[in-house]
Design a protein around this motif. Structure first.
Motif, PDB file in Angstrom:
ATOM      1  N   ILE A  41       0.962  -1.292   0.070  1.00 18.21           N
ATOM      2  CA  ILE A  41       0.023   0.273   0.093  1.00 18.21           C
ATOM      3  C   ILE A  41       1.021   1.171   0.277  1.00 18.21           C
ATOM      4  N   ARG A  42       1.743   1.254   0.946  1.00 19.32           N
ATOM      5  CA  ARG A  42       3.116   2.370   1.284  1.00 19.32           C
ATOM      6  C   ARG A  42       3.626   2.379  -0.192  1.00 19.32           C
ATOM      7  N   VAL A  43       4.719   1.916  -1.096  1.00 22.06           N
ATOM      8  CA  VAL A  43       5.077   1.831  -1.749  1.00 22.06           C
ATOM      9  C   VAL A  43       3.688   2.102  -3.371  1.00 22.06           C
ATOM     10  N   PHE A  44       2.650   1.059  -3.378  1.00 16.20           N
ATOM     11  CA  PHE A  44       2.044   1.529  -4.772  1.00 16.20           C
ATOM     12  C   PHE A  44       1.216   3.352  -4.350  1.00 16.20           C
ATOM     13  N   SER A  45       0.842   4.263  -3.391  1.00 13.83           N
ATOM     14  CA  SER A  45       0.426   4.784  -2.772  1.00 13.83           C
ATOM     15  C   SER A  45       1.288   6.035  -3.296  1.00 13.83           C
ATOM     16  N   LEU A  82       3.687   5.747  -5.278  1.00  9.22           N
ATOM     17  CA  LEU A  82       4.040   5.643  -6.869  1.00  9.22           C
ATOM     18  C   LEU A  82       2.959   6.480  -7.737  1.00  9.22           C
ATOM     19  N   LEU A  83       1.588   5.797  -7.234  1.00  6.37           N
ATOM     20  CA  LEU A  83       1.005   7.088  -7.851  1.00  6.37           C
ATOM     21  C   LEU A  83       0.580   8.851  -7.235  1.00  6.37           C
ATOM     22  N   GLN A  84       1.429   8.746  -6.264  1.00  9.61           N
ATOM     23  CA  GLN A  84       1.566   9.816  -6.123  1.00  9.61           C
ATOM     24  C   GLN A  84       2.567  11.060  -7.184  1.00  9.61           C
ATOM     25  N   LYS A  85       3.792   9.530  -7.021  1.00  9.73           N
ATOM     26  CA  LYS A  85       4.968  10.666  -8.165  1.00  9.73           C
ATOM     27  C   LYS A  85       5.335  10.578  -9.635  1.00  9.73           C
ATOM     28  N   GLU A  86       3.681   9.618 -10.034  1.00 16.05           N
ATOM     29  CA  GLU A  86       3.261   9.320 -11.405  1.00 16.05           C
ATOM     30  C   GLU A  86       2.201   9.675 -12.138  1.00 16.05           C
ATOM     31  N   TYR A  87       1.230   9.733 -11.086  1.00 12.08           N
ATOM     32  CA  TYR A  87      -0.006  10.536 -11.148  1.00 12.08           C
ATOM     33  C   TYR A  87      -0.199  11.579 -10.907  1.00 12.08           C
ATOM     34  N   GLY A  88       0.418  12.276  -9.482  1.00 15.75           N
ATOM     35  CA  GLY A  88       0.085  13.320  -8.698  1.00 15.75           C
ATOM     36  C   GLY A  88      -0.490  14.173  -9.724  1.00 15.75           C
ATOM     37  N   LYS A  89       0.026  14.888 -10.402  1.00 16.99           N
ATOM     38  CA  LYS A  89      -0.688  15.724 -11.734  1.00 16.99           C
ATOM     39  C   LYS A  89      -1.903  15.790 -12.466  1.00 16.99           C
ATOM     40  N   VAL A  90      -1.951  14.630 -12.534  1.00 17.73           N
ATOM     41  CA  VAL A  90      -3.503  14.719 -13.016  1.00 17.73           C
ATOM     42  C   VAL A  90      -4.221  14.517 -11.684  1.00 17.73           C
ATOM     43  N   LEU A  91      -4.152  14.428  -9.983  1.00 18.29           N
ATOM     44  CA  LEU A  91      -5.444  14.406  -9.628  1.00 18.29           C
ATOM     45  C   LEU A  91      -5.549  15.781  -9.245  1.00 18.29           C
ATOM     46  N   ASP A  92      -6.377  15.947  -9.088  1.00 13.54           N
ATOM     47  CA  ASP A  92      -7.067  18.007  -8.232  1.00 13.54           C
ATOM     48  C   ASP A  92      -6.746  17.749  -7.089  1.00 13.54           C
ATOM     49  N   GLN A  93      -7.349  18.729  -5.870  1.00 15.16           N
ATOM     50  CA  GLN A  93      -6.639  19.225  -4.586  1.00 15.16           C
ATOM     51  C   GLN A  93      -7.493  18.136  -3.715  1.00 15.16           C
ATOM     52  N   ARG A  94      -8.680  17.577  -4.455  1.00 12.18           N
ATOM     53  CA  ARG A  94      -8.955  16.498  -3.294  1.00 12.18           C
ATOM     54  C   ARG A  94      -8.567  15.017  -3.424  1.00 12.18           C
ATOM     55  N   GLY A  95      -8.212  15.069  -4.260  1.00 11.95           N
ATOM     56  CA  GLY A  95      -7.512  13.612  -5.208  1.00 11.95           C
ATOM     57  C   GLY A  95      -6.321  14.004  -3.850  1.00 11.95           C
ATOM     58  N   GLU A 113      -2.890  11.875  -0.161  1.00 15.58           N
ATOM     59  CA  GLU A 113      -2.330  11.630   1.624  1.00 15.58           C
ATOM     60  C   GLU A 113      -2.909  11.118   3.129  1.00 15.58           C
ATOM     61  N   MET A 114      -3.953  10.890   2.077  1.00 18.54           N
ATOM     62  CA  MET A 114      -4.479  10.327   3.953  1.00 18.54           C
ATOM     63  C   MET A 114      -4.391   8.602   3.825  1.00 18.54           C
ATOM     64  N   VAL A 115      -4.093   8.275   2.614  1.00 14.37           N
ATOM     65  CA  VAL A 115      -3.785   6.336   2.575  1.00 14.37           C
ATOM     66  C   VAL A 115      -2.348   6.673   3.204  1.00 14.37           C
ATOM     67  N   GLY A 116      -1.469   7.605   2.884  1.00 16.48           N
ATOM     68  CA  GLY A 116      -0.073   7.189   3.088  1.00 16.48           C
ATOM     69  C   GLY A 116       0.260   7.645   4.757  1.00 16.48           C
TER      70      GLY A 116
END
Ligand code: ADP
Length: 373
Positions: free
Chosen positions: A172-176, A178-191, A196-199
């Motif tokens: 969970i930690r590794v993939f969240s 990666l999600l932050q690193k590679e898709y962080g830009k396409v997420l809006d503020q809510r996403g 961050e809460m998952v982390g």
């Protein structure tokens, strides 16, 4: 579960003179109870460890030395065991003699004196009562064994669960991450907030699992005394792990000469880490933490003291805080799992020491623990 062997309910009879033993055995067997006649006191002492319901003995067959040997055997019996002795005393003895013997027999604990001549009904009733009490002791042994087993199973479950949950949690930690690193830009503020809460939740769960593992592992401390290690090494290793908190809070930590102690270094390090870690965490807002670690010899023990100038603890919580998941604050006020002091208590008690706190609200705290020297 314990299965009772037939010898554990037998009546051992020691009455070497005349036909006493045969008559007593007859009375006992009329109750449907097995009896074993022993010819002399040494034989009784040898038979006892094979199991006994009640011992029926004549006063004159037991010398003061035999009473000492019996007392020494009894002192090695487990806590649930308190085997009854029925002593048949001679008739017409002086008060002085009876008092002296009663005093000597008292070290056997569970004993009844009956003056001869005795009727068979009296023997029957005291043997029945003795066996009834002995049965209750066996029931306690059986329940204790079942409880110990259930406890061991629970410990094993907690250990396996905390161990096995670590791997999926790591994913969970590794993939969240990666999600932050590679898709962080396409997420809006809510996403991004959700991610961050998952982390944060994963990090908290990681701490909980590490504490749970430490708690269950503390129960498997072996009984033999390990080689002595310098307490200073353990403290330095603990302080190295706390370096970020020490710098962030501007803490002043002093440690006087610390002895070598007979503990695994990792356990002593865990004690220092939890206690100094708490002293850093529960600091007063106005002052930087001032913490001292000292040790003095107190009889057969080393007495360690970790003193702080923090928020202190009210009298009513000084015992409860050592329980599992006992916290005096919410996670919002101070982070934590409520397991740190429970782990300390477990470690210290496994080494046959004691841990407690002396404190007043707003006046700092002294956490003290003893370890056999
Ligand atoms: P945690 O710190 O994770 O809550 P602990 O078992 O280490 O769990 O401590 C239990 C509680 O004892 C803490 O929540 C805190 O209220 C109190 N406590 C522990 N150490 C100190 C200290 N040095 N000063 C004041 N309170 C403390």
């Amino acid at each position: 579960m314990y299965r009772r062997s037939p010898s554990e309910m037998r009546v051992l009879i020691l009455a070497p003179i005349g036909r006493d033993a045969a008559l007593l055995a007859q009375t006992v067997e009329s109750l449907g109870v097995k009896s074993t006649i022993v010819p002399e006191a040494n034989a009784l002492i040898q038979e006892l460890p094979q199991g006994v319901g009640v011992s029926l003995v004549t006063d004159e067959a037991i010398s003061t030395r035999h009473i000492h040997e019996l007392t020494s055997w009894l002192s090695k019996e487990p806590p649930w065991s308190d085997p009854p002795f029925i002593i048949l005393t001679p008739s017409g003895q002086t008060m002085q003699y009876s008092q002296r013997r009663a005093q000597e027999f008292s070290t056997l604990g569970n004993f009844t004196l009956i003056e001869r001549p005795v009727r068979p009904e009296t023997i029957e009733s005291v043997v029945r009562a003795g066996l009834r009490g002995r049965m209750k002791q066996y029931e306690i042994r059986s329940r204790q064994a079942a409880l110990l087993q259930a406890n061991a199973d629970l410990e094993q479950f907690a250990y396996s669960a905390s161990h096995d949950l670590k791997e999926p949690l790591r994913n969970i930690r590794v993939f969240s991450g990666l999600l932050q690193k590679e898709y962080g830009k396409v997420l809006d503020q809510r996403g991004a907030g959700f991610l961050e809460m998952v982390g944060t939740a994963a990090l908290r769960m990681d701490t909980l699992l590490a504490d749970l593992l430490a708690y269950t592992q503390a129960s498997s401390i072996p009984d033999e005394r390990p080689e002595a290690v310098p307490a200073r090494h353990a403290l330095d290793a603990a302080l190295a792990n706390l370096v970020a908190a020490i710098q962030e809070t501007n803490a002043e930590i002093s440690a006087a000469d610390l002895p070598r102690v007979s503990m695994r270094e990792s356990h002593l390090q865990q004690l220092f880490q939890n206690l100094v870690g708490n002293a850093l965490k529960y600091r007063r807002e106005c002052d930087p933490p001032r913490i001292s670690v000292t040790s003095t010899r107190s009889g057969q023990y080393w007495l360690f003291c970790i003193e702080d100038n923090g928020i202190g603890i009210a009298a009513e919580f000084r015992e409860t805080i050592f329980g599992l998941f006992q916290r005096l604050h919410t996670s919002g006020q101070y982070s934590g799992t409520g397991m740190g002091l429970a782990i300390c208590k477990r470690i210290v008690e496994r080494y046959r020491g004691r841990i407690w706190v002396e404190s007043e609200p707003g006046q700092g705290s002294k956490f003290l623990f003893t370890i056999p020297a």
